[in-house]
Design a protein around this motif. Structure first.
Motif, mmCIF file in Angstrom:
data_model
loop_
_atom_site.group_PDB
_atom_site.id
_atom_site.type_symbol
_atom_site.label_atom_id
_atom_site.label_comp_id
_atom_site.label_asym_id
_atom_site.label_seq_id
_atom_site.Cartn_x
_atom_site.Cartn_y
_atom_site.Cartn_z
ATOM 1 N N VAL A 188 -96.449 -32.425 0.312
ATOM 2 C CA VAL A 188 -95.206 -31.742 0.673
ATOM 3 C C VAL A 188 -95.220 -31.363 2.150
ATOM 4 N N MET A 189 -96.338 -30.790 2.592
ATOM 5 C CA MET A 189 -96.442 -30.378 3.995
ATOM 6 C C MET A 189 -96.408 -31.589 4.929
ATOM 7 N N ARG A 190 -97.051 -32.656 4.536
ATOM 8 C CA ARG A 190 -97.039 -33.862 5.378
ATOM 9 C C ARG A 190 -95.639 -34.485 5.423
ATOM 10 N N ALA A 191 -94.932 -34.455 4.297
ATOM 11 C CA ALA A 191 -93.555 -34.965 4.294
ATOM 12 C C ALA A 191 -92.686 -34.139 5.237
ATOM 13 N N ALA A 192 -92.885 -32.826 5.230
ATOM 14 C CA ALA A 192 -92.143 -31.959 6.151
ATOM 15 C C ALA A 192 -92.465 -32.306 7.598
ATOM 16 N N ALA A 193 -93.734 -32.628 7.866
ATOM 17 C CA ALA A 193 -94.140 -32.971 9.231
ATOM 18 C C ALA A 193 -93.465 -34.257 9.702
ATOM 19 N N PHE A 194 -93.444 -35.268 8.853
ATOM 20 C CA PHE A 194 -92.791 -36.526 9.238
ATOM 21 C C PHE A 194 -91.293 -36.302 9.467
ATOM 22 N N TRP A 195 -90.664 -35.507 8.601
ATOM 23 C CA TRP A 195 -89.243 -35.215 8.785
ATOM 24 C C TRP A 195 -89.041 -34.426 10.076
ATOM 25 N N GLY A 196 -89.868 -33.410 10.307
ATOM 26 C CA GLY A 196 -89.742 -32.608 11.520
ATOM 27 C C GLY A 196 -89.903 -33.444 12.777
ATOM 28 N N GLN A 197 -90.826 -34.391 12.730
ATOM 29 C CA GLN A 197 -91.046 -35.289 13.870
ATOM 30 C C GLN A 197 -89.769 -36.070 14.186
ATOM 31 N N GLN A 198 -89.064 -36.496 13.147
ATOM 32 C CA GLN A 198 -87.813 -37.228 13.346
ATOM 33 C C GLN A 198 -86.730 -36.354 13.971
ATOM 34 N N GLN A 199 -86.867 -35.036 13.812
ATOM 35 C CA GLN A 199 -85.892 -34.103 14.396
ATOM 36 C C GLN A 199 -86.313 -33.638 15.785
ATOM 37 N N GLY A 200 -87.434 -34.153 16.295
ATOM 38 C CA GLY A 200 -87.889 -33.792 17.626
ATOM 39 C C GLY A 200 -88.855 -32.620 17.681
ATOM 40 N N ALA A 201 -89.292 -32.125 16.513
ATOM 41 C CA ALA A 201 -90.232 -31.005 16.499
ATOM 42 C C ALA A 201 -91.624 -31.471 16.916
ATOM 43 N N VAL A 202 -92.368 -30.556 17.534
ATOM 44 C CA VAL A 202 -93.750 -30.851 17.934
ATOM 45 C C VAL A 202 -94.728 -29.834 17.348
ATOM 46 N N GLU A 203 -94.194 -28.750 16.764
ATOM 47 C CA GLU A 203 -95.027 -27.719 16.147
ATOM 48 C C GLU A 203 -94.578 -27.521 14.703
ATOM 49 N N MET A 204 -95.517 -27.036 13.896
ATOM 50 C CA MET A 204 -95.186 -26.660 12.521
ATOM 51 C C MET A 204 -95.623 -25.227 12.290
ATOM 52 N N ALA A 205 -94.919 -24.551 11.401
ATOM 53 C CA ALA A 205 -95.282 -23.181 11.052
ATOM 54 C C ALA A 205 -94.940 -22.940 9.594
ATOM 55 N N VAL A 206 -95.693 -22.019 8.997
ATOM 56 C CA VAL A 206 -95.444 -21.635 7.606
ATOM 57 C C VAL A 206 -95.910 -20.197 7.429
ATOM 58 N N LEU A 207 -95.242 -19.471 6.561
ATOM 59 C CA LEU A 207 -95.585 -18.081 6.273
ATOM 60 C C LEU A 207 -96.231 -18.007 4.899
ATOM 61 N N CYS A 208 -97.224 -17.133 4.764
ATOM 62 C CA CYS A 208 -97.931 -17.048 3.487
ATOM 63 C C CYS A 208 -98.421 -15.627 3.266
ATOM 64 N N THR A 209 -98.093 -15.041 2.128
ATOM 65 C CA THR A 209 -98.607 -13.711 1.830
ATOM 66 C C THR A 209 -100.131 -13.758 1.805
ATOM 67 N N LYS A 210 -100.746 -12.707 2.328
ATOM 68 C CA LYS A 210 -102.205 -12.687 2.437
ATOM 69 C C LYS A 210 -102.886 -12.680 1.078
ATOM 70 N N SER A 211 -102.171 -12.248 0.038
ATOM 71 C CA SER A 211 -102.742 -12.208 -1.304
ATOM 72 C C SER A 211 -102.799 -13.575 -1.970
ATOM 73 N N ASN A 212 -102.089 -14.559 -1.419
ATOM 74 C CA ASN A 212 -102.062 -15.910 -2.010
ATOM 75 C C ASN A 212 -103.240 -16.715 -1.471
ATOM 76 N N THR A 213 -104.393 -16.506 -2.069
ATOM 77 C CA THR A 213 -105.625 -17.116 -1.563
ATOM 78 C C THR A 213 -105.552 -18.629 -1.536
ATOM 79 N N ALA A 214 -105.056 -19.232 -2.603
ATOM 80 C CA ALA A 214 -105.029 -20.692 -2.689
ATOM 81 C C ALA A 214 -104.167 -21.301 -1.590
ATOM 82 N N ALA A 215 -102.986 -20.721 -1.345
ATOM 83 C CA ALA A 215 -102.098 -21.267 -0.320
ATOM 84 C C ALA A 215 -102.685 -21.066 1.066
ATOM 85 N N ASN A 216 -103.294 -19.906 1.314
ATOM 86 C CA ASN A 216 -103.941 -19.686 2.610
ATOM 87 C C ASN A 216 -105.039 -20.711 2.857
#
Length: 240
Positions: A188-216
C-alpha cells in the motif's frame, strides 16, 4: 523538510471543513471527522485569556475543547495541563524520501490507485472506524487518490493519499484483520509512493499513534524516520 511544512501538508491533505483565526489560535471545524481536523493550534505566543477565548468558541460551536500540541508548544501544553486538560493520543510524524519506496516494482494486481473510492474500499474503512465523516475529509483534499490492496486474490486493505507542496501524505491505512502480517501494508505504501511520484512529489509522510507498535515498526522498516510528533489536550465532556 521542516516540521512546519509537514504540518501544513497535514492540513492540506486531510483538511478541515473550515478554518478560523481567533487570536493566536487557528480553530478547525472537523464536522465529525476526528481530532486532527477538529483541534485548535497555536500560531504564536498564548496567554491564559487566549485559551479561554478559544475554549469558549469551541463550546459555543457544540464541540469539546481540543488543542493540538506540537514540539514548539511546550508553554501552552503546561498551561492546558494546569487547567485540567488531559493528554490524548501522542502521534509520531514519519518522513522519507519518496524514492526509497519506488525501488521495487509493485506485483501485478496487488494495489490500485482509484478515486472515487469503490464500495469495497468504503466497507474496509468502515470496519476500521473510518466512516462517512472521514470520507468527507478525503473528498475535500485537492490532489488525491484512494488505494485498494488485494492479496490472496481477495480485497485486503484500503488507504488514502494526497499531495501538497511536493509531499505525498498517506492517511487512513486499514488492512483487513485476516490479511495482516503478510506484507500488504508495505505494498500500500509503495503504491502511494509510485502515485505520488507521478504527481511530482519527492517526499513521503505518514502519521502514526505512538501506541500502534506494529505500524510504527512497519514505517521504520520502510526507511521512514520520526521527524516530529504531537499530541492533544482535551477535557472530558463533563469537565468542559
Amino acid at each position: 523538510m521542516t516540521a512546519q511544512r509537514l504540518f501544513e501538508a497535514v492540513d492540506a491533505t486531510w483538511p478541515a471543513a473550515a478554518f478560523k483565526q481567533l487570536g493566536p489560535f487557528v480553530l478547525r471545524d472537523g464536522q465529525g471527522g476526528g481530532k486532527r481536523v477538529s483541534a485548535a493550534t497555536a500560531t504564536g505566543p498564548v496567554q491564559s485569556g487566549d485559551v479561554a477565548l478559544a475554549e469558549g468558541a469551541m463550546l459555543d460551536a457544540g464541540r469539546t475543547p481540543l488543542f493540538m500540541i506540537r514540539p514548539e508548544d511546550q508553554e501552552l501544553d503546561a498551561m492546558l495541563q494546569d487547567s485540567g486538560y488531559n493528554l490524548v493520543d501522542p502521534v509520531n510524524v514519519f518522513q522519507s524520501r519518496l524514492n526509497r519506496l519506488t525501488d521495487i516494482p509493485l506485483p501485478r494486481v496487488t494495489a490500485f490507485c482509484i478515486w472515487e473510492p469503490l464500495a469495497i474500499m468504503e466497507e474496509i474503512w468502515v470496519k476500521g472506524g473510518i466512516g462517512p465523516a472521514r470520507l468527507a475529509v478525503m473528498a475535500r483534499a485537492k490532489t488525491k487518490t484512494g488505494i485498494l490492496a488485494r492479496w490472496n486474490e481477495k480485497p485486503a486493505g484500503a488507504a488514502f493519499a494526497a499531495v501538497h507542496d511536493n509531499i505525498c501524505m498517506v492517511h487512513a491505512v486499514e488492512i483487513l484483520p485476516e490479511q495482516r502480517r503478510q506484507g500488504v501494508a508495505q505494498w500500500v505504501m509503495r503504491a502511494a509512493a509510485f502515485w505520488g511520484q507521478q504527481q511530482g512529489a519527492v517526499e513521503m509522510a505518514v502519521l502514526c499513534t505512538k501506541s500502534n507498535t506494529a505500524a510504527n515498526q512497519l514505517y521504520s522498516s520502510l526507511g521512514f524516520e520520526v521527524v516530529s510528533d504531537y499530541h492533544y489536550r482535551q477535557k472530558d465532556a463533563q469537565g468542559a
